[in-house]
Write an enzyme that holds these catalytic residues in place. Sequence first.
Site, PDB file in Angstrom:
ATOM      1  CB  CYS A  54      -0.888  -0.022   1.299  1.00 49.02           C
ATOM      2  SG  CYS A  54      -2.082  -1.478   1.134  1.00 49.02           S
TER       3      CYS A  54
HETATM    4  N1  LIG Z   1      -2.168  -6.474   1.796  1.00 49.98           N
HETATM    5  C1  LIG Z   1      -2.710  -5.465   2.422  1.00 49.98           C
HETATM    6  O1  LIG Z   1      -2.630  -5.246   3.566  1.00 49.98           O
HETATM    7  C2  LIG Z   1      -3.871  -4.605   1.811  1.00 49.98           C
HETATM    8  C3  LIG Z   1      -4.536  -3.666   2.474  1.00 49.98           C
HETATM    9  C4  LIG Z   1      -5.256  -2.804   1.949  1.00 49.98           C
HETATM   10  C5  LIG Z   1      -5.444  -3.058   0.538  1.00 49.98           C
HETATM   11  N2  LIG Z   1      -4.858  -3.983  -0.005  1.00 49.98           N
HETATM   12  C6  LIG Z   1      -5.212  -3.919  -1.799  1.00 49.98           C
HETATM   13  O2  LIG Z   1      -6.122  -5.100  -1.744  1.00 49.98           O
HETATM   14  C7  LIG Z   1      -5.495  -5.822  -3.154  1.00 49.98           C
HETATM   15  C8  LIG Z   1      -5.120  -7.107  -3.088  1.00 49.98           C
HETATM   16  O3  LIG Z   1      -3.927  -7.152  -1.957  1.00 49.98           O
HETATM   17  P1  LIG Z   1      -3.407  -8.312  -1.499  1.00 49.98           P
HETATM   18  O4  LIG Z   1      -2.364  -8.140  -0.443  1.00 49.98           O
HETATM   19  O5  LIG Z   1      -4.695  -9.214  -0.879  1.00 49.98           O
HETATM   20  O6  LIG Z   1      -2.912  -9.155  -2.645  1.00 49.98           O
HETATM   21  P2  LIG Z   1      -2.415 -10.788  -2.519  1.00 49.98           P
HETATM   22  O7  LIG Z   1      -1.345 -10.956  -3.818  1.00 49.98           O
HETATM   23  O8  LIG Z   1      -2.051 -11.286  -1.307  1.00 49.98           O
HETATM   24  O9  LIG Z   1      -3.681 -11.581  -3.153  1.00 49.98           O
HETATM   25  C9  LIG Z   1      -4.225 -11.317  -4.614  1.00 49.98           C
HETATM   26  C10 LIG Z   1      -4.591 -12.606  -4.819  1.00 49.98           C
HETATM   27  O10 LIG Z   1      -5.312 -12.469  -6.258  1.00 49.98           O
HETATM   28  C11 LIG Z   1      -5.024 -13.570  -7.167  1.00 49.98           C
HETATM   29  N3  LIG Z   1      -5.462 -13.172  -8.469  1.00 49.98           N
HETATM   30  C12 LIG Z   1      -5.108 -12.327  -9.304  1.00 49.98           C
HETATM   31  N4  LIG Z   1      -5.511 -12.266 -10.491  1.00 49.98           N
HETATM   32  C13 LIG Z   1      -6.512 -12.989 -10.351  1.00 49.98           C
HETATM   33  C14 LIG Z   1      -7.741 -13.427 -11.216  1.00 49.98           C
HETATM   34  N5  LIG Z   1      -8.090 -12.734 -12.273  1.00 49.98           N
HETATM   35  N6  LIG Z   1      -8.855 -13.970 -10.588  1.00 49.98           N
HETATM   36  C15 LIG Z   1      -8.678 -14.409  -9.453  1.00 49.98           C
HETATM   37  N7  LIG Z   1      -7.825 -14.288  -8.665  1.00 49.98           N
HETATM   38  C16 LIG Z   1      -6.840 -13.528  -9.093  1.00 49.98           C
HETATM   39  C17 LIG Z   1      -3.400 -13.926  -6.877  1.00 49.98           C
HETATM   40  O11 LIG Z   1      -3.446 -15.065  -7.254  1.00 49.98           O
HETATM   41  C18 LIG Z   1      -3.610 -13.620  -5.313  1.00 49.98           C
HETATM   42  O12 LIG Z   1      -3.699 -14.970  -4.691  1.00 49.98           O
HETATM   43  C19 LIG Z   1      -4.543  -4.801  -3.856  1.00 49.98           C
HETATM   44  O13 LIG Z   1      -5.075  -3.843  -4.400  1.00 49.98           O
HETATM   45  C20 LIG Z   1      -4.152  -4.175  -2.647  1.00 49.98           C
HETATM   46  O14 LIG Z   1      -3.335  -2.688  -2.792  1.00 49.98           O
HETATM   47  C21 LIG Z   1      -3.910  -4.513   0.341  1.00 49.98           C
END
Ligand SMILES: NC(=O)c1ccc[n+]([C@@H]2O[C@H](COP(=O)([O-])OP(=O)(O)OC[C@H]3O[C@@H](n4cnc5c(N)ncnc54)[C@H](O)[C@@H]3O)[C@@H](O)[C@H]2O)c1
Length: 447
Positions: free
Chosen positions: A270
């Site tokens: 983030c």
């Molecule tokens: N990690 C955090 O603390 C956090 C906090 C707030 C917001 N976010 C936001 O949330 C979003 C996700 O972050 P995250 O940390 O969970 O990411 P992550 O990489 O842990 O998980 C994302 C998942 O999406 C899957 N994926 C990708 N393309 C796909 C598709 N077409 N269909 C199905 N699955 C698919 C990936 O394989 C992965 O398992 C991002 O935009 C991030 O900026 C993250």
Amino acid sequence: MELEHKIENQEARICVMGLGYVGLPLAVEFARLGYRVTGLDIDAQRVGSILEGESYIQDVSGSDVAELVESGLLRATDDPEILRQMDIIFICVPTPFTKTKTPDLSYVVAASEEIARRLQPGQLIVLQSTTYPGTTEEDVLPILEGSGLAAGRDFHLAFSPERVNPGDRRYDVTNTPKVVGGVSPRCAQLAQLVLKKLMPEVYIVSSPRAAEMTKLLENIFRSVNIALINELAKLSERMNIDIWEVIQAASTKPFGFMPFYPGPGVGGHCVPVDPYYLFWKSREYDFYPRFIELAAELNQGMPYHVVSKISEALNSRGRTLQQAKVLVLGVSFKPDVDDARNAPAQRVIELLLSGGAHVSYNDPHIDRFTVGKDVFYPDEQALTSTPLTDELVQGQDCVVIVAGHRSYDYQWIVDQAPVVVDTMNATKGIQASAGKIFKVGAPSPRS
Ligand SMILES: NC(=O)c1ccc[n+]([C@@H]2O[C@H](COP(=O)([O-])OP(=O)(O)OC[C@H]3O[C@@H](n4cnc5c(N)ncnc54)[C@H](O)[C@@H]3O)[C@@H](O)[C@H]2O)c1
């Protein structure tokens, strides 16, 4: 049946696309409430783990996953065909940036295309991935409407930013209020209705772009304040002042001040990424936000400052970086988490390696850590966490605390190490001989 009734009666079938740090906790909590939840992920390994009843995310318990899978409330698949059977689809896929720090929306686009191919009348789609204002209406909506169905009339579309804070023991997905903005008022109300089953407050804003901007404000607020304190930390070192003491003193003011702390730089998915999303988008409006880029630049400079601190600490022992043995403690992007994405430790280690140092690391949360293959260090280096022993720590020229995990015994580390560089005041209150601890934001010790 109307979606409202399905939500009220727990009959709405929920799909979470992307079972990562954001998606898995969301899927688990909805399943726990009695909804039938399907996690859809392109990563077959993650899908397999869920089906086996295992969790790969530190904040989600394996026994919860196992129980919910066993009961049939939670399932996982990599087959997008299940999208057709869903009432509500949450998109929680990554939104990273490229090497040159431009937004990479490819995952959001791919997920939207998968949905568009199977979009059903009445479905509610909620994008949760962090992104620039305009994504939902300018990027996602046209893809979904390519199906022939219209948003706000045939299907519902909203944006609701995720606020999950990995490693936070107080706030989780069930007690953190959420914000939502819909393409139409009904879209927002439906998203609010389902999210309110999970958390106490869901605040509606006038549009998806207002909700997208809300998330960026929250994270840019942090980026700017961290940059300010990082800059003051470097100034304090020169002025012979301890910034940690100053922050503690300023925190006694009950209004108008909020403490932020210096460190080795910002990491994770983030704070280092989101400012660039807004910076990139604002250029379309002939607008170049100076605060945002300046803050990002200051925070990115911190690993360089840490390495100069390490050189200073080595110098104090008559050593140089070249051939020095340096042990890095903590490579996750912040203490006590298992996420090393964009971690400051990456740049610190690359700069140490390119300076000729021999680097090892320990991290109880990260077994393997790969650095390099970039402009900072062309070779790829796959490192593995080295067990902490007396011999390991005593055999170093310098030990540097990059992510100050709570589980470390700092008194023992300081006692064993020849010299310690502490980037985050983890050694506060620790007894040390003169000249032993070099702290970011504090005057250099005189031995
Ligand atoms: N990690 C955090 O603390 C956090 C906090 C707030 C917001 N976010 C936001 O949330 C979003 C996700 O972050 P995250 O940390 O969970 O990411 P992550 O990489 O842990 O998980 C994302 C998942 O999406 C899957 N994926 C990708 N393309 C796909 C598709 N077409 N269909 C199905 N699955 C698919 C990936 O394989 C992965 O398992 C991002 O935009 C991030 O900026 C993250």
